[in-house]
Motif scaffolding. Structure first.
Motif, PDB file in Angstrom:
ATOM      1  N   ALA A   1     -76.322 -66.459 -11.994  1.00 42.61           N
ATOM      2  CA  ALA A   1     -75.994 -67.757 -12.588  1.00 42.61           C
ATOM      3  C   ALA A   1     -74.655 -68.283 -12.067  1.00 42.61           C
ATOM      4  N   ILE A   2     -73.657 -67.404 -11.964  1.00 43.19           N
ATOM      5  CA  ILE A   2     -72.345 -67.826 -11.470  1.00 43.19           C
ATOM      6  C   ILE A   2     -72.452 -68.294 -10.021  1.00 43.19           C
ATOM      7  N   HIS A   3     -73.171 -67.525  -9.199  1.00 44.66           N
ATOM      8  CA  HIS A   3     -73.329 -67.907  -7.788  1.00 44.66           C
ATOM      9  C   HIS A   3     -74.011 -69.262  -7.667  1.00 44.66           C
ATOM     10  N   GLN A   4     -75.038 -69.487  -8.438  1.00 46.37           N
ATOM     11  CA  GLN A   4     -75.750 -70.765  -8.379  1.00 46.37           C
ATOM     12  C   GLN A   4     -74.861 -71.914  -8.852  1.00 46.37           C
ATOM     13  N   ARG A   5     -74.074 -71.655  -9.889  1.00 45.75           N
ATOM     14  CA  ARG A   5     -73.190 -72.697 -10.408  1.00 45.75           C
ATOM     15  C   ARG A   5     -72.107 -73.049  -9.382  1.00 45.75           C
ATOM     16  N   GLU A   6     -71.561 -72.027  -8.718  1.00 47.79           N
ATOM     17  CA  GLU A   6     -70.544 -72.281  -7.694  1.00 47.79           C
ATOM     18  C   GLU A   6     -71.139 -73.043  -6.515  1.00 47.79           C
ATOM     19  N   ALA A   7     -72.363 -72.681  -6.135  1.00 45.39           N
ATOM     20  CA  ALA A   7     -73.020 -73.388  -5.034  1.00 45.39           C
ATOM     21  C   ALA A   7     -73.221 -74.865  -5.384  1.00 45.39           C
ATOM     22  N   ALA A   8     -73.581 -75.135  -6.634  1.00 50.64           N
ATOM     23  CA  ALA A   8     -73.762 -76.521  -7.068  1.00 50.64           C
ATOM     24  C   ALA A   8     -72.440 -77.287  -7.015  1.00 50.64           C
ATOM     25  N   CYS A   9     -71.343 -76.622  -7.394  1.00 46.30           N
ATOM     26  CA  CYS A   9     -70.021 -77.262  -7.324  1.00 46.30           C
ATOM     27  C   CYS A   9     -69.649 -77.582  -5.874  1.00 46.30           C
ATOM     28  N   LEU A  10     -69.944 -76.668  -4.972  1.00 46.38           N
ATOM     29  CA  LEU A  10     -69.632 -76.890  -3.558  1.00 46.38           C
ATOM     30  C   LEU A  10     -70.437 -78.055  -2.999  1.00 46.38           C
ATOM     31  N   ALA A  11     -71.644 -78.212  -3.490  1.00 43.05           N
ATOM     32  CA  ALA A  11     -72.505 -79.285  -2.998  1.00 43.05           C
ATOM     33  C   ALA A  11     -72.129 -80.643  -3.578  1.00 43.05           C
ATOM     34  N   ASP A  12     -71.322 -80.650  -4.623  1.00 41.46           N
ATOM     35  CA  ASP A  12     -70.981 -81.904  -5.305  1.00 41.46           C
ATOM     36  C   ASP A  12     -69.479 -81.993  -5.563  1.00 41.46           C
ATOM     37  N   LEU A  13     -68.690 -81.762  -4.521  1.00 42.81           N
ATOM     38  CA  LEU A  13     -67.242 -81.825  -4.661  1.00 42.81           C
ATOM     39  C   LEU A  13     -66.790 -83.248  -4.977  1.00 42.81           C
ATOM     40  N   PRO A  14     -65.731 -83.422  -5.780  1.00 38.41           N
ATOM     41  CA  PRO A  14     -65.168 -84.753  -5.973  1.00 38.41           C
ATOM     42  C   PRO A  14     -64.790 -85.369  -4.623  1.00 38.41           C
ATOM     43  N   THR A  15     -64.887 -86.676  -4.535  1.00 37.23           N
ATOM     44  CA  THR A  15     -64.646 -87.371  -3.265  1.00 37.23           C
ATOM     45  C   THR A  15     -63.306 -87.012  -2.657  1.00 37.23           C
ATOM     46  N   ALA A  16     -62.266 -86.949  -3.484  1.00 36.32           N
ATOM     47  CA  ALA A  16     -60.918 -86.669  -2.967  1.00 36.32           C
ATOM     48  C   ALA A  16     -60.845 -85.301  -2.291  1.00 36.32           C
ATOM     49  N   LEU A  17     -61.684 -84.351  -2.729  1.00 38.83           N
ATOM     50  CA  LEU A  17     -61.691 -83.012  -2.145  1.00 38.83           C
ATOM     51  C   LEU A  17     -62.683 -82.908  -0.994  1.00 38.83           C
ATOM     52  N   ASN A  18     -63.777 -83.639  -1.093  1.00 43.34           N
ATOM     53  CA  ASN A  18     -64.813 -83.560  -0.065  1.00 43.34           C
ATOM     54  C   ASN A  18     -64.310 -84.052   1.285  1.00 43.34           C
ATOM     55  N   LEU A  19     -63.284 -84.881   1.255  1.00 45.95           N
ATOM     56  CA  LEU A  19     -62.718 -85.420   2.494  1.00 45.95           C
ATOM     57  C   LEU A  19     -61.758 -84.451   3.173  1.00 45.95           C
ATOM     58  N   LEU A  20     -61.359 -83.386   2.456  1.00 47.97           N
ATOM     59  CA  LEU A  20     -60.376 -82.458   2.993  1.00 47.97           C
ATOM     60  C   LEU A  20     -61.046 -81.348   3.804  1.00 47.97           C
ATOM     61  N   PRO A  21     -60.376 -80.864   4.867  1.00 46.61           N
ATOM     62  CA  PRO A  21     -60.855 -79.640   5.510  1.00 46.61           C
ATOM     63  C   PRO A  21     -60.747 -78.505   4.504  1.00 46.61           C
ATOM     64  N   ARG A  22     -61.677 -77.541   4.569  1.00 48.88           N
ATOM     65  CA  ARG A  22     -61.643 -76.505   3.534  1.00 48.88           C
ATOM     66  C   ARG A  22     -61.995 -75.125   4.081  1.00 48.88           C
ATOM     67  N   THR A  23     -61.519 -74.137   3.343  1.00 49.49           N
ATOM     68  CA  THR A  23     -61.771 -72.730   3.635  1.00 49.49           C
ATOM     69  C   THR A  23     -62.324 -72.072   2.382  1.00 49.49           C
ATOM     70  N   LEU A  24     -63.310 -71.203   2.540  1.00 52.19           N
ATOM     71  CA  LEU A  24     -63.898 -70.483   1.419  1.00 52.19           C
ATOM     72  C   LEU A  24     -63.470 -69.019   1.487  1.00 52.19           C
ATOM     73  N   ILE A  25     -63.038 -68.490   0.353  1.00 53.37           N
ATOM     74  CA  ILE A  25     -62.595 -67.088   0.265  1.00 53.37           C
ATOM     75  C   ILE A  25     -63.430 -66.379  -0.793  1.00 53.37           C
ATOM     76  N   HIS A  26     -64.019 -65.236  -0.441  1.00 52.71           N
ATOM     77  CA  HIS A  26     -64.844 -64.496  -1.397  1.00 52.71           C
ATOM     78  C   HIS A  26     -63.993 -63.742  -2.424  1.00 52.71           C
ATOM     79  N   MET A  27     -64.590 -63.510  -3.577  1.00 52.48           N
ATOM     80  CA  MET A  27     -63.978 -62.706  -4.628  1.00 52.48           C
ATOM     81  C   MET A  27     -63.808 -61.262  -4.153  1.00 52.48           C
ATOM     82  N   ARG A  28     -62.692 -60.651  -4.546  1.00 49.96           N
ATOM     83  CA  ARG A  28     -62.467 -59.234  -4.296  1.00 49.96           C
ATOM     84  C   ARG A  28     -62.597 -58.466  -5.602  1.00 49.96           C
ATOM     85  N   PRO A  29     -62.954 -57.191  -5.526  1.00 50.98           N
ATOM     86  CA  PRO A  29     -63.179 -56.434  -6.765  1.00 50.98           C
ATOM     87  C   PRO A  29     -61.903 -56.067  -7.514  1.00 50.98           C
TER      88      PRO A  29
END
Length: 591
Positions: A256-284
């Motif tokens: 559920a968390i993974h799906q929710r995060e994926a949905a957020c990435l697909a629908d970023l606010p306009t101000a953020l969607n215009l920015l270059p971005r880097t994704l970092i995975h969770m560490r244990p």
């Protein structure tokens, strides 16, 4: 696709700033970036102004107020600027020369004017201005990495005229955060040079750190826009601690968390969607040591590397139902949900209001949140016992400015009115203006429950008491025996007012909530209880990565137990807590 070489370090600028709300991982990313730059032969200075700084813990060595070489990383040095110590020194520089010359009441008023977050931000900026603008101090470094950048709030403060106009003398003016500006003793051209460097894309890159959560991204988008408006346009977005895909047979919460995060990435606010971005995975586990820092900015290791051994969960965690059971015993009262942005205040406030209304109590739920999150959380929830309203900060601020100009500004000449008009653009003016609206709600709590999402800080209350004179004038003119109760007195009454601090089970959010508790104490207000939101330790997850993170919450939950008179812990939920059903998952219903 995760970047093995983060884009924000490519063609890296001399100044690299990391900013974002508490608990998103700014310190880890700043430290990892400093190590990465040093490893390719650059000379790097890491500067932390984070009030909950753990740079020393990350590197496993003492790092203080002096530039200190980092053991095991050639070319890297660090310094921690203590914001509270900087603010204390800043206040003393202003107050020291007049102590003994002015009445104690005047000294107390000036001290409170210089006790809010504005002073801390400006004092911290005062400390690192030299590191930003004076090449004689930092010319030996190829890169300077800042953990916690000045906000748009701070920059707007430093762009104000700096004149301490007479309309503020002796409490004659209205409260704003111009108090901190009184002590700016550096030449204004020094500040201008520092701000110019911040806004120069050839010199500076700002890294905006966030989590892939709706509220966090909304907050980040607001910050991005605010910084753009003050000239800092070279921004890069880092979405941190993303959960790797657990696969279709994974733990339900992880899926559920993974799906929710994926949905957020697909629908970023306009101000953020215009920015270059880097994704970092969770560490244990927490990022501690040079080895962990080196790995943080590289491709994520397979999930199998996460320890399959589940750590022991913390001892029994009380839920929100324990707090509501105590609240519902009364038939009226004021409940203030307070905390930093992104911790879930709107959700907790709405859950409490709905629970009380379902018990047959008359409830007025209101918010001062500029993002109007209550609308999303309630999702059309209707109850005959529940009234919902919103204080519009922008409208309240506009009305407040107009009133001050019409009253305090009436006796000023054109130049004085011009200074007053610009002074009223100070960010803290909004906090004072909103309090005027907020005070109307306070009186309703004598007849019904009033639940407010976001309330004035202790500093705002004391600033109003010191300079607005409303509280003092009423008490002096009517006398303590007349039974009068001002808004401040009602907020100080534990029989009427219950302050609920909302936080997350992480180091920085807990420290920020602790600071807020101290701030309220100065105004004579003791929080009634704490809510730790989005806790993995309160779930039954079997996902190895999430379980490891759950175990890491233990010291933070223990710290809250030390601070809180009452504690409730809300689990991280698989589904967003919106609407009646979602809010019932925040506060379990009686069986």
């Amino acid at each position: 696709m995760m970047a093995s070489s983060p884009a924000f370090l490519a063609d890296s600028r001399r100044f690299l700033f990391f900013t974002g709300k508490g608990g998103v991982g700014k310190t880890s990313l700043a430290c990892a970036s400093a190590v990465a730059l040093a490893r390719v032969g650059k000379s790097v200075l890491l500067v932390s102004t984070d009030p909950a700084s753990n740079v020393a813990q990350v590197f496993g060595q003492v790092v203080g107020h002096e530039i200190t070489p980092i053991t095991g990383v050639a070319g890297l040095a660090a310094i921690e600027i203590d914001p509270q110590a900087a603010a204390a020194a800043y206040r003393e520089k202003i107050i020291g020369p007049v102590r003994g010359l002015l009445p104690d009441a005047e000294i107390a008023a000036i001290t409170e004017q210089l006790s809010g977050s504005c002073t801390t931000e400006v004092a911290s900026f005062n400390e690192f201005t030299d590191l930003l603008a004076d090449d004689s101090l930092t010319g030996a470094y190829d890169h300077i990495v800042f953990d916690t950048a000045p906000t748009g709030h701070t920059i707007r403060l430093l762009q104000l005229p700096g004149a301490w106009t007479s309309f503020l003398d002796a409490g004659q003016g209205d409260a704003s955060c111009l108090g901190p500006m009184a002590g700016l003793d550096k030449a204004r051209r020094t500040y201008a040079a520092a701000l110019a460097r911040l806004a120069d894309p050839a010199l500076t890159r700002l890294v905006l750190v966030a989590r892939a959560q709706h509220s966090a991204l909304t907050e980040a988008a607001r910050t991005a826009g605010e910084l753009s408006r003050v000239g800092i346009s070279r921004q890069h977005l880092v979405l941190n601690a993303l959960l790797p895909d657990p696969g279709p047979t994974g733990d339900p919460l992880a899926v559920a968390i993974h799906q929710r995060e994926a949905a957020c990435l697909a629908d970023l606010p306009t101000a953020l969607n215009l920015l270059p971005r880097t994704l970092i995975h969770m560490r244990p586990a927490a990022i501690l040591g040079v080895g962990a820092l080196k790995d943080l900015l590289t491709e994520t290791a397979p999930r199998a590397c996460a320890s399959p051994v589940l750590p022991p969960m913390p001892r029994s965690l009380p839920g929100m139902d324990t707090l509501v059971d105590e609240l519902v015993a009364a038939d009226h009262g004021l409940i203030l949900c307070m905390g930093k942005g992104g911790v879930g205040k709107s959700t907790i406030a709405a859950a409490i209001a709905v629970a009380l209304a379902e018990c047959g109590k008359q409830v007025h739920l209101s918010t001062t949140d500029p993002a109007a999150r209550l609308d999303d959380v309630l999702a059309g929830t209707a109850d005959a016992h529940l009234e919902v309203s919103r204080i519009d900060p922008q409208a309240a601020t506009t009305a407040y400015r107009e009133k001050v100009l019409a009253t305090k500004g009436a006796a000023l000449d054109d130049a004085g009115r011009a200074r007053l008009r610009e002074d009223l653009l100070s960010p803290c003016t909004e906090e004072v203006a909103v309090f005027r609206e907020f005070s109307h709600l306070v009186s309703q709590a004598r007849r019904q429950f009033v639940v407010i999402d976001t309330a004035p800080t202790g500093h705002t209350l004391l600033l109003l008491d010191a300079t607005g004179s409303y509280h003092r004038d009423i008490v002096r003119n009517l006398g303590a025996t007349k039974g009068v109760a001002t808004p401040l007195m009602r907020l100080q009454d534990p029989a009427l007012t219950k302050v609920v601090l909302v936080t997350l089970p992480e180091a920085t959010p807990v420290q920020e909530a602790s600071d807020l508790q101290d701030d309220l104490a100065r105004a004579g207000i003791t929080p009634w209880g704490w809510v730790v939101n989005q806790s993995l330790a309160a779930t039954s997850t079997t996902d190895p990565l999430l379980a490891a993170r759950a175990g890491a919450e233990a010291p933070h939950l223990d710290r809250v137990r030390e601070l809180a008179a009452r504690l409730a812990v809300v689990p991280l939920l698989a589904s967003p807590p919106t609407g009646v059903t979602g809010l019932h998952s925040v506060i379990p219903q009686p069986v």
